[in-house]
Enzyme design. Sequence first.
Site, PDB file in Angstrom:
ATOM      1  N   TRP A 102       0.834  -1.213   0.000  1.00 21.36           N
ATOM      2  CA  TRP A 102       0.000   0.000   0.000  1.00 21.36           C
ATOM      3  C   TRP A 102       0.854   1.243   0.000  1.00 21.36           C
ATOM      4  O   TRP A 102       0.543   2.216  -0.677  1.00 21.36           O
ATOM      5  CB  TRP A 102      -0.981  -0.017   1.174  1.00 21.36           C
ATOM      6  CG  TRP A 102      -1.923  -1.185   1.099  1.00 21.36           C
ATOM      7  CD1 TRP A 102      -2.006  -2.231   1.969  1.00 21.36           C
ATOM      8  CD2 TRP A 102      -2.890  -1.456   0.065  1.00 21.36           C
ATOM      9  NE1 TRP A 102      -2.960  -3.118   1.553  1.00 21.36           N
ATOM     10  CE2 TRP A 102      -3.519  -2.676   0.395  1.00 21.36           C
ATOM     11  CE3 TRP A 102      -3.284  -0.787  -1.094  1.00 21.36           C
ATOM     12  CZ2 TRP A 102      -4.528  -3.243  -0.406  1.00 21.36           C
ATOM     13  CZ3 TRP A 102      -4.282  -1.343  -1.891  1.00 21.36           C
ATOM     14  CH2 TRP A 102      -4.886  -2.552  -1.534  1.00 21.36           C
ATOM     15  N   ASP A 169      -1.675   6.721   6.402  1.00 21.93           N
ATOM     16  CA  ASP A 169      -2.698   5.776   5.945  1.00 21.93           C
ATOM     17  C   ASP A 169      -2.935   4.807   7.099  1.00 21.93           C
ATOM     18  O   ASP A 169      -2.089   3.976   7.408  1.00 21.93           O
ATOM     19  CB  ASP A 169      -2.181   5.034   4.697  1.00 21.93           C
ATOM     20  CG  ASP A 169      -3.136   3.937   4.228  1.00 21.93           C
ATOM     21  OD1 ASP A 169      -4.193   3.738   4.852  1.00 21.93           O
ATOM     22  OD2 ASP A 169      -2.810   3.278   3.220  1.00 21.93           O
ATOM     23  N   LYS A 193     -11.839  -1.894   6.588  1.00 25.73           N
ATOM     24  CA  LYS A 193     -10.946  -2.746   7.350  1.00 25.73           C
ATOM     25  C   LYS A 193     -11.327  -2.757   8.829  1.00 25.73           C
ATOM     26  O   LYS A 193     -11.335  -3.796   9.454  1.00 25.73           O
ATOM     27  CB  LYS A 193      -9.486  -2.282   7.211  1.00 25.73           C
ATOM     28  CG  LYS A 193      -8.982  -2.238   5.761  1.00 25.73           C
ATOM     29  CD  LYS A 193      -8.491  -3.583   5.301  1.00 25.73           C
ATOM     30  CE  LYS A 193      -8.189  -3.679   3.799  1.00 25.73           C
ATOM     31  NZ  LYS A 193      -7.503  -2.549   3.202  1.00 25.73           N
TER      32      LYS A 193
HETATM   33  C1  LIG Z   1      -6.878  -2.008   1.935  1.00 24.70           C
HETATM   34  C2  LIG Z   1      -5.884  -0.937   2.099  1.00 24.70           C
HETATM   35  C3  LIG Z   1      -5.807   0.136   1.195  1.00 24.70           C
HETATM   36  C4  LIG Z   1      -6.691   0.233  -0.022  1.00 24.70           C
HETATM   37  O1  LIG Z   1      -7.971   0.531   0.359  1.00 24.70           O
HETATM   38  P1  LIG Z   1      -9.148   0.744  -0.708  1.00 24.70           P
HETATM   39  O2  LIG Z   1     -10.201   1.373   0.149  1.00 24.70           O
HETATM   40  O3  LIG Z   1      -9.496  -0.588  -1.239  1.00 24.70           O
HETATM   41  O4  LIG Z   1      -8.666   1.656  -1.768  1.00 24.70           O
HETATM   42  C5  LIG Z   1      -4.878   1.127   1.433  1.00 24.70           C
HETATM   43  N1  LIG Z   1      -4.054   1.074   2.499  1.00 24.70           N
HETATM   44  C6  LIG Z   1      -4.089   0.057   3.375  1.00 24.70           C
HETATM   45  C7  LIG Z   1      -3.154   0.073   4.540  1.00 24.70           C
HETATM   46  C8  LIG Z   1      -5.011  -0.966   3.205  1.00 24.70           C
HETATM   47  O5  LIG Z   1      -5.057  -1.982   4.085  1.00 24.70           O
END
Ligand SMILES: *Cc1c(COP(=O)(O)O)cnc(C)c1O
Length: 352
Positions: A102, A169, A193
Amino acid sequence: MKKHNFSAGPCILPQSVLKQASEAVENFNGLDLSLIEISHRSADFVAVMEKARKLVLELMNLEGKGYSVLFLQGGASLEFLMVPYNLMSIGGKAAYLDTGTWSSKAIKEARILGEVEIMASSKDSNYSYIPKDYVVPSGVDYVHCTSNNTIFGTQMKEFPKTEAPLICDMSSDIFSRELDFSRFDLIYAGAQKNMGPAGTTLVVVKDEILGKTGREIPSMLDYKVHISKDSMYNTPSVFAVYVSMLTLDWLKSLGGIKEIERRNVEKARLLYDEIDRNPLFRGAAATEDRSDMNVTFLLTDDSRKQEFDALCKAKGINGINGHRSVGGYRASIYNAMPLESVAVLVDIMKSL
Ligand SMILES: *Cc1c(COP(=O)(O)O)cnc(C)c1O
């Protein structure tokens, strides 16, 4: 009986939330209308959005500290681009920590708009650890990191110290542990998540860092536009925002982040203790960087795989196959995962 859902995302949500959400899909607030068929500008939905925003600030202890809360669309993946669009000056530079898939995707997008300095990367060892002895450059527009690496099962315990805006993030560990959230200038997370269903992305941003790049920003990518319209510049993802609000309310009623962190630590310890004790298993991530959210582990004897998988299936374990880039197994034990489900998995491991 419901399965034990270790899915990495979209992930497990509290049963009580699923029940409330399904009721609201049929009849919301006694309106004799569905939540998903009323106007997003109706008083009933505006109240949902306001409550969701308030819960975020309350849980993060950021009330009155100059932050705005947004519920956007496009996933965390669109934030990879929105962050540089809003924060990278023309001809500017940002510093990124490369701790996994990511992070590298975030770096790729940032490079469209400016220069990226990678402060450190653990790519050389398939992202099995978090780099520590790196220098944070000065004179950058912002510093970006990923608090939890969903695929590799590593989690940052320390964050970069910098004068520049710190961006994180937090998609896969948002609201899972106590942090001084005021150290961050912008936090983003795809809801699916640890906060709700897929379809909305949470952004918590310190207002004062915006509007400084001199760059023309398309409306849908402009945080200031979304802030001025209370996340309703266009039609928000009403269902995802509602279910996220319910999940945050559930979290608050449990005792907030402090209590969920206690539970998360207990669940993770139970599982890691078995991984470390049982010679048939080994952890995939460096011990000191292990994630309390995504527990990655491997079988040391592949001839036992069929047996282990069959036992898991028989006991209703769902979603523990590892990501293809690590192999083995990944048990995602997000906020809504009960200790009892982790205990079922650990008992299977013990019996092997
Ligand atoms: C799943 C994830 C993403 C991507 O998320 P989307 O909402 O599918 O774009 C980005 N960063 C991390 C740390 C993730 O676990």
